[in-house]
Design an enzyme around this catalytic site. Sequence first.
Site, short mmCIF file in Angstrom:
data_model
loop_
_atom_site.label_atom_id
_atom_site.label_comp_id
_atom_site.label_asym_id
_atom_site.label_seq_id
_atom_site.Cartn_x
_atom_site.Cartn_y
_atom_site.Cartn_z
N SER A 157 0.85 -1.20 0.00
CA SER A 157 0.00 0.00 0.00
C SER A 157 0.88 1.24 0.00
O SER A 157 2.00 1.20 0.53
CB SER A 157 -0.88 0.02 1.25
N TYR A 170 -1.80 -0.67 10.42
CA TYR A 170 -1.94 -1.08 9.01
C TYR A 170 -0.76 -0.54 8.20
O TYR A 170 -0.11 -1.29 7.45
CB TYR A 170 -3.26 -0.57 8.43
P1 NAD Z 1 -10.90 -7.14 -0.06
O1 NAD Z 1 -11.38 -7.07 1.35
O2 NAD Z 1 -11.89 -7.15 -1.18
O3 NAD Z 1 -9.93 -8.38 -0.26
C1 NAD Z 1 -9.15 -8.88 0.76
C2 NAD Z 1 -9.00 -10.38 0.55
O4 NAD Z 1 -8.13 -10.86 1.58
C3 NAD Z 1 -10.32 -11.16 0.66
O5 NAD Z 1 -10.43 -12.05 -0.43
C4 NAD Z 1 -10.16 -11.96 1.94
O6 NAD Z 1 -10.73 -13.28 1.84
C5 NAD Z 1 -8.65 -12.06 2.07
N1 NAD Z 1 -8.28 -12.25 3.48
C6 NAD Z 1 -8.34 -11.35 4.49
N2 NAD Z 1 -7.97 -11.94 5.65
C7 NAD Z 1 -7.67 -13.23 5.35
C8 NAD Z 1 -7.26 -14.36 6.10
N3 NAD Z 1 -7.06 -14.33 7.43
N4 NAD Z 1 -7.07 -15.52 5.45
C9 NAD Z 1 -7.27 -15.61 4.13
N5 NAD Z 1 -7.66 -14.59 3.36
C10 NAD Z 1 -7.87 -13.42 3.97
O7 NAD Z 1 -9.91 -5.89 -0.19
P2 NAD Z 1 -9.10 -5.25 -1.40
O8 NAD Z 1 -9.34 -3.80 -1.33
O9 NAD Z 1 -9.31 -5.96 -2.68
O10 NAD Z 1 -7.57 -5.47 -0.89
C11 NAD Z 1 -6.65 -6.36 -1.47
C12 NAD Z 1 -5.23 -5.97 -1.03
O11 NAD Z 1 -4.95 -4.64 -1.50
C13 NAD Z 1 -5.03 -5.93 0.48
O12 NAD Z 1 -3.75 -6.45 0.80
C14 NAD Z 1 -5.11 -4.46 0.80
O13 NAD Z 1 -4.40 -4.13 1.98
C15 NAD Z 1 -4.47 -3.86 -0.43
N6 NAD Z 1 -4.82 -2.45 -0.68
C16 NAD Z 1 -6.10 -2.09 -0.95
C17 NAD Z 1 -6.39 -0.74 -1.18
C18 NAD Z 1 -7.77 -0.25 -1.51
O14 NAD Z 1 -7.97 0.98 -1.61
N7 NAD Z 1 -8.77 -1.11 -1.69
C19 NAD Z 1 -5.35 0.23 -1.13
C20 NAD Z 1 -4.06 -0.19 -0.85
C21 NAD Z 1 -3.80 -1.54 -0.64
#
Ligand code: NAD
Length: 259
Positions: A157, A170
Site C-alpha cells: 500500500s 496497518y
Molecule cells: P478485499 O477485502 O476485497 O480483499 C481482501 C482479501 O483478503 C479477501 O479475499 C479476503 O478473503 C482475504 N483475506 C483477508 N484476511 C484473510 C485471512 N485471514 N485468510 C485468508 N484470506 C484473507 O480488499 P481489497 O481492497 O481488494 O484489498 C486487497 C489488497 O490490497 C489488500 O492487501 C489491501 O491491503 C491492499 N490495498 C487495498 C487498497 C484499496 O484501496 N482497496 C489500497 C491499498 C492496498
Amino acid sequence: MEPTVAPDAGAAAPISAPVALVTGSTSGIGLAIARRLSREGYCVVLHSRSSAAAGAALAQELGRAVYIQADLADDEHRQRLVREAVAAWGRLDLLVNNAGISRVIAHGDLAAATPEVWRELHEVNVIAPFRLIAEARPALLQAAARGRPGCVVNISSHAGVRAKGASIPYAASKAALNHMTRLLALSLAPEIRVNAVAPGLVDTPLTADWIHAQQLWKERAPMRRAASPDDIAQAVSMIAASDYLTGEILLMDGGLNLT
Ligand code: NAD
C-alpha cells in the site's frame, strides 16, 4: 476444516501453461488480478478465507482455475494452500500475495491501536506472505530451472511508503511488507524475483464509503481518480511479464505522492 475444491484427480502432471496462485482472489483487487492472469493464459489458483461457493463458481467460470479455501492467519492452512496449489497442475510460476486486512483507527488514538490489532494485522499482512513465499520457494525455483525466474508480487500500500493510511498498525504492516520485498529480492535472486505493487486508493467494496479519500483523489491526484482493480491487475501483469525487474515497490497512486 472446510472442503477444498480441487481439480480432477489425476491432473497432477505439469502442464505447459504457467500457474499463478493469487491469495484473496474472490473479491476486489485479487479478483481483478485472477481474471486478468486467466485471460493472459495462466492457470489460476483462486483463494479466500471464507467465500468457498463464490470461489468454486469463479473457478468454473474462468476455466483452467481451481479454488482453495484457507485462513492465512493459520500456519497449517498456509502450508496446505501452497501444497495444494502446486499439486493442482504440478507447477507454480507466480505467487501474488494480495490477501490483506485493514483496521481504520485515527492515528492520534493510540489506545485503540491495541496489541491485538497490531498482532492481527501483522499476522495476515506480513507473516502470511513471508510464510507463503517460504513454502512456495521450491516450486518457484523449478520455474527458474524451466527457463524463467519464479515471480512473487506482494500487494502492499502507499500507506507503507508515506506517513498515511487507515491506521498506524496497518501502515506499519505494509511498510514491513515493502522492506521484506526488498530483502527477499536480494536473497532469492537470481532464481526468484520479488516485487510489490503499492496502491493508493482503489475502488473496491471495501472503500465504497471512503468519501473523503475519494474526494482527495479526484481533486489532488494528477490522474484525477482512484485506481480501479483493473489498474492494479495491469501493474501485476507488467511485473509478471518481466524477466529482470526485482526489488521494486511500484507506487500506484495516480501520482498523488507528487503533490
Ligand atoms: P478485499 O477485502 O476485497 O480483499 C481482501 C482479501 O483478503 C479477501 O479475499 C479476503 O478473503 C482475504 N483475506 C483477508 N484476511 C484473510 C485471512 N485471514 N485468510 C485468508 N484470506 C484473507 O480488499 P481489497 O481492497 O481488494 O484489498 C486487497 C489488497 O490490497 C489488500 O492487501 C489491501 O491491503 C491492499 N490495498 C487495498 C487498497 C484499496 O484501496 N482497496 C489500497 C491499498 C492496498
